[in-house]
Write a protein that holds these residues in place. Structure first.
Motif, PDB file in Angstrom:
ATOM      1  N   ARG A  23       0.807  -1.215   0.000  1.00 42.60           N
ATOM      2  CA  ARG A  23       0.000   0.000   0.000  1.00 42.60           C
ATOM      3  C   ARG A  23       0.841   1.267   0.000  1.00 42.60           C
ATOM      4  O   ARG A  23       1.844   1.352   0.715  1.00 42.60           O
ATOM      5  N   TYR A  24       0.385   2.228  -0.792  1.00 46.58           N
ATOM      6  CA  TYR A  24       0.950   3.571  -0.824  1.00 46.58           C
ATOM      7  C   TYR A  24      -0.193   4.559  -0.670  1.00 46.58           C
ATOM      8  O   TYR A  24      -1.248   4.391  -1.286  1.00 46.58           O
ATOM      9  N   HIS A  25       0.019   5.580   0.169  1.00 47.26           N
ATOM     10  CA  HIS A  25      -0.965   6.647   0.331  1.00 47.26           C
ATOM     11  C   HIS A  25      -0.346   7.961  -0.112  1.00 47.26           C
ATOM     12  O   HIS A  25       0.811   8.255   0.239  1.00 47.26           O
ATOM     13  N   VAL A  26      -1.109   8.751  -0.857  1.00 49.39           N
ATOM     14  CA  VAL A  26      -0.659  10.038  -1.375  1.00 49.39           C
ATOM     15  C   VAL A  26      -1.658  11.101  -0.934  1.00 49.39           C
ATOM     16  O   VAL A  26      -2.867  10.950  -1.144  1.00 49.39           O
ATOM     17  N   PRO A  35      -9.478   8.078   8.198  1.00 51.21           N
ATOM     18  CA  PRO A  35      -9.785   6.651   8.374  1.00 51.21           C
ATOM     19  C   PRO A  35     -11.032   6.186   7.627  1.00 51.21           C
ATOM     20  O   PRO A  35     -11.055   5.079   7.098  1.00 51.21           O
ATOM     21  N   GLU A  36     -12.068   7.026   7.562  1.00 49.38           N
ATOM     22  CA  GLU A  36     -13.283   6.602   6.873  1.00 49.38           C
ATOM     23  C   GLU A  36     -13.081   6.493   5.361  1.00 49.38           C
ATOM     24  O   GLU A  36     -13.671   5.638   4.700  1.00 49.38           O
ATOM     25  N   VAL A  37     -12.213   7.332   4.792  1.00 48.78           N
ATOM     26  CA  VAL A  37     -11.885   7.244   3.370  1.00 48.78           C
ATOM     27  C   VAL A  37     -11.058   5.982   3.117  1.00 48.78           C
ATOM     28  O   VAL A  37     -11.313   5.232   2.169  1.00 48.78           O
ATOM     29  N   GLU A  38     -10.068   5.742   3.967  1.00 51.96           N
ATOM     30  CA  GLU A  38      -9.236   4.539   3.837  1.00 51.96           C
ATOM     31  C   GLU A  38     -10.097   3.279   3.937  1.00 51.96           C
ATOM     32  O   GLU A  38      -9.972   2.363   3.115  1.00 51.96           O
ATOM     33  N   LYS A  39     -10.994   3.221   4.914  1.00 52.11           N
ATOM     34  CA  LYS A  39     -11.849   2.043   5.094  1.00 52.11           C
ATOM     35  C   LYS A  39     -12.721   1.811   3.857  1.00 52.11           C
ATOM     36  O   LYS A  39     -12.844   0.678   3.372  1.00 52.11           O
ATOM     37  N   ALA A  40     -13.334   2.877   3.341  1.00 52.42           N
ATOM     38  CA  ALA A  40     -14.181   2.744   2.150  1.00 52.42           C
ATOM     39  C   ALA A  40     -13.370   2.311   0.933  1.00 52.42           C
ATOM     40  O   ALA A  40     -13.825   1.478   0.139  1.00 52.42           O
ATOM     41  N   ALA A  41     -12.175   2.845   0.791  1.00 51.77           N
ATOM     42  CA  ALA A  41     -11.331   2.480  -0.347  1.00 51.77           C
ATOM     43  C   ALA A  41     -10.956   1.003  -0.293  1.00 51.77           C
ATOM     44  O   ALA A  41     -11.090   0.279  -1.291  1.00 51.77           O
ATOM     45  N   TYR A  42     -10.500   0.542   0.858  1.00 50.73           N
ATOM     46  CA  TYR A  42     -10.067  -0.855   0.944  1.00 50.73           C
ATOM     47  C   TYR A  42     -11.223  -1.839   0.866  1.00 50.73           C
ATOM     48  O   TYR A  42     -11.033  -2.987   0.459  1.00 50.73           O
ATOM     49  N   LEU A  63      -3.574   4.830  -2.891  1.00 57.08           N
ATOM     50  CA  LEU A  63      -4.765   5.553  -2.437  1.00 57.08           C
ATOM     51  C   LEU A  63      -4.385   7.023  -2.346  1.00 57.08           C
ATOM     52  O   LEU A  63      -3.475   7.394  -1.613  1.00 57.08           O
ATOM     53  N   HIS A  64      -5.075   7.839  -3.118  1.00 56.50           N
ATOM     54  CA  HIS A  64      -4.741   9.266  -3.238  1.00 56.50           C
ATOM     55  C   HIS A  64      -5.944  10.097  -2.825  1.00 56.50           C
ATOM     56  O   HIS A  64      -7.039   9.919  -3.354  1.00 56.50           O
ATOM     57  N   ARG A  65      -5.729  10.978  -1.904  1.00 57.85           N
ATOM     58  CA  ARG A  65      -6.761  11.936  -1.509  1.00 57.85           C
ATOM     59  C   ARG A  65      -6.422  13.246  -2.176  1.00 57.85           C
ATOM     60  O   ARG A  65      -5.369  13.845  -1.920  1.00 57.85           O
ATOM     61  N   GLY A  66      -7.292  13.687  -3.085  1.00 55.12           N
ATOM     62  CA  GLY A  66      -7.068  14.917  -3.820  1.00 55.12           C
ATOM     63  C   GLY A  66      -7.240  16.152  -2.949  1.00 55.12           C
ATOM     64  O   GLY A  66      -7.644  16.071  -1.789  1.00 55.12           O
ATOM     65  N   GLY A  67      -6.980  17.290  -3.519  1.00 55.65           N
ATOM     66  CA  GLY A  67      -7.106  18.546  -2.803  1.00 55.65           C
ATOM     67  C   GLY A  67      -8.539  19.044  -2.739  1.00 55.65           C
ATOM     68  O   GLY A  67      -8.833  20.025  -2.082  1.00 55.65           O
ATOM     69  N   ASP A  68      -9.454  18.351  -3.437  1.00 59.53           N
ATOM     70  CA  ASP A  68     -10.873  18.707  -3.398  1.00 59.53           C
ATOM     71  C   ASP A  68     -11.618  17.580  -2.690  1.00 59.53           C
ATOM     72  O   ASP A  68     -11.123  17.028  -1.724  1.00 59.53           O
ATOM     73  N   ASP A  69     -12.766  17.192  -3.175  1.00 63.55           N
ATOM     74  CA  ASP A  69     -13.528  16.108  -2.561  1.00 63.55           C
ATOM     75  C   ASP A  69     -13.067  14.732  -3.032  1.00 63.55           C
ATOM     76  O   ASP A  69     -13.490  13.725  -2.501  1.00 63.55           O
ATOM     77  N   GLY A  70     -12.252  14.693  -4.051  1.00 60.94           N
ATOM     78  CA  GLY A  70     -11.904  13.432  -4.692  1.00 60.94           C
ATOM     79  C   GLY A  70     -10.997  12.524  -3.884  1.00 60.94           C
ATOM     80  O   GLY A  70     -10.128  12.963  -3.138  1.00 60.94           O
ATOM     81  N   HIS A  85      -1.861  -5.614 -14.310  1.00 60.17           N
ATOM     82  CA  HIS A  85      -3.297  -5.456 -14.538  1.00 60.17           C
ATOM     83  C   HIS A  85      -3.717  -4.224 -13.740  1.00 60.17           C
ATOM     84  O   HIS A  85      -3.303  -4.060 -12.595  1.00 60.17           O
ATOM     85  N   PHE A  86      -4.526  -3.353 -14.331  1.00 62.78           N
ATOM     86  CA  PHE A  86      -4.954  -2.138 -13.639  1.00 62.78           C
ATOM     87  C   PHE A  86      -6.463  -2.068 -13.563  1.00 62.78           C
ATOM     88  O   PHE A  86      -7.163  -2.318 -14.534  1.00 62.78           O
ATOM     89  N   ARG A  87      -6.948  -1.690 -12.395  1.00 60.53           N
ATOM     90  CA  ARG A  87      -8.338  -1.261 -12.196  1.00 60.53           C
ATOM     91  C   ARG A  87      -8.287  -0.135 -11.178  1.00 60.53           C
ATOM     92  O   ARG A  87      -7.497  -0.171 -10.238  1.00 60.53           O
ATOM     93  N   GLY A  88      -9.146   0.829 -11.375  1.00 55.89           N
ATOM     94  CA  GLY A  88      -9.179   1.959 -10.465  1.00 55.89           C
ATOM     95  C   GLY A  88     -10.575   2.246  -9.955  1.00 55.89           C
ATOM     96  O   GLY A  88     -11.570   1.804 -10.538  1.00 55.89           O
ATOM     97  N   ALA A  89     -10.631   2.998  -8.870  1.00 56.68           N
ATOM     98  CA  ALA A  89     -11.895   3.430  -8.291  1.00 56.68           C
ATOM     99  C   ALA A  89     -11.759   4.895  -7.886  1.00 56.68           C
ATOM    100  O   ALA A  89     -10.661   5.364  -7.581  1.00 56.68           O
ATOM    101  N   SER A  90     -12.884   5.578  -7.885  1.00 61.35           N
ATOM    102  CA  SER A  90     -12.900   6.993  -7.538  1.00 61.35           C
ATOM    103  C   SER A  90     -14.100   7.283  -6.650  1.00 61.35           C
ATOM    104  O   SER A  90     -15.127   6.606  -6.737  1.00 61.35           O
ATOM    105  N   ALA A  91     -13.956   8.311  -5.840  1.00 63.54           N
ATOM    106  CA  ALA A  91     -15.052   8.781  -4.989  1.00 63.54           C
ATOM    107  C   ALA A  91     -15.027  10.301  -4.968  1.00 63.54           C
ATOM    108  O   ALA A  91     -13.955  10.911  -5.039  1.00 63.54           O
ATOM    109  N   GLY A  92     -16.191  10.910  -4.880  1.00 65.15           N
ATOM    110  CA  GLY A  92     -16.275  12.356  -4.711  1.00 65.15           C
ATOM    111  C   GLY A  92     -15.882  13.173  -5.921  1.00 65.15           C
ATOM    112  O   GLY A  92     -15.660  14.375  -5.799  1.00 65.15           O
ATOM    113  N   GLN A  93     -15.769  12.547  -7.087  1.00 66.97           N
ATOM    114  CA  GLN A  93     -15.314  13.261  -8.278  1.00 66.97           C
ATOM    115  C   GLN A  93     -16.350  13.111  -9.397  1.00 66.97           C
ATOM    116  O   GLN A  93     -16.305  12.152 -10.171  1.00 66.97           O
ATOM    117  N   PRO A  94     -17.299  14.056  -9.521  1.00 65.97           N
ATOM    118  CA  PRO A  94     -18.333  13.958 -10.540  1.00 65.97           C
ATOM    119  C   PRO A  94     -17.795  13.829 -11.971  1.00 65.97           C
ATOM    120  O   PRO A  94     -18.409  13.174 -12.806  1.00 65.97           O
TER     121      PRO A  94
END
Length: 159
Positions: A23-26, A35-42, A63-70, A85-94
Motif C-alpha cells: 500500500r501507498y498513500h498520497v 480513516p473513513e476514506v481509507e476504510k471505504a477504499a479498501y 490511495l490518493h486523496r485529492g485537494g478537493d472532494d476526490g 493489470h490495472f483497475r481503479g476506483a474513484s469517490a467524490g469526483q463527478p
C-alpha cells in the motif's frame, strides 16, 4: 497554481481475497488520509482484483486523496508472470461519474487512465522490485517482494 509534490506514506501490507497487497498513500494533508476514506477504499479492493492465473498473488495499491472532494484508488496486480493489470476506483469526483462528492462513496469508472503524476512514482519502484525478487532470482521470493516498498517521503523524492 504552481506544482508541488505530495506526501507519500507506506502503510503495512494487507491480504485481500488471497492477494498480498502493498500500500501507498498520497495526500497533501500531513494528517494523512482520513480513516473513513481509507476504510471505504479498501472495501472496494476485491472488485478491482483480477482472477488468479497462476502468477504469485501480489498487488500494489495507491490511495490518493485529492485537494478537493476526490479520492482515488489504483490497484495494480501482477498477472501473466510479468504484466500489470490495472483497475481503479474513484469517490467524490463527478467528472469521473461519481454520483456525489462523498469521498467514501467509491465507484469503478470505466476509464483507461492509470494514474496522475502523484500516483505514478510507485510504478517504477514496483517494476524493479518485481524483477529483483520474482523474475531475476532462480527461486522467486514473494516475501522479499512484499517487503520491498518505496520509502515514505514525497512523491518526488527518489534519490
Amino acid at each position: 497554481m504552481a506544482f508541488t509534490e505530495k506526501l507519500l506514506t507506506v502503510p503495512p501490507p494487507i491480504v485481500v481475497a488471497g492477494r498480498r497487497i502493498k500500500r501507498y498513500h498520497v495526500t497533501a494533508d500531513p494528517a494523512g488520509i482520513a480513516p473513513e476514506v481509507e476504510k471505504a477504499a479498501y472495501a472496494m479492493v476485491p472488485e478491482l482484483l483480477p482472477e488468479p492465473d497462476g502468477t504469485p498473488p501480489a498487488t500494489f495499491v495507491v490511495l490518493h486523496r485529492g485537494g478537493d472532494d476526490g479520492a482515488y484508488l489504483n490497484a495494480y496486480s501482477w498477472v501473466w508472470d510479468n504484466v500489470l493489470h490495472f483497475r481503479g476506483a474513484s469517490a467524490g469526483q463527478p467528472v469521473l461519474g461519481c454520483p456525489d462528492r462523498d469521498p467514501t462513496h467509491f465507484i469503478a469508472p470505466d476509464r483507461p487512465w492509470i494514474g496522475c503524476v502523484w500516483e505514478l512514482p510507485p510504478i517504477l519502484h514496483e517494476r524493479d522490485a518485481w524483477v529483483r525478487h520474482m523474475l531475476a532470482p532462480h527461486t522467486p521470493d514473494l516475501d522479499g517482494y512484499i517487503g520491498d516498498s518505496l520509502p515514505a517521503k514525497t512523491t518526488g523524492d527518489r534519490t
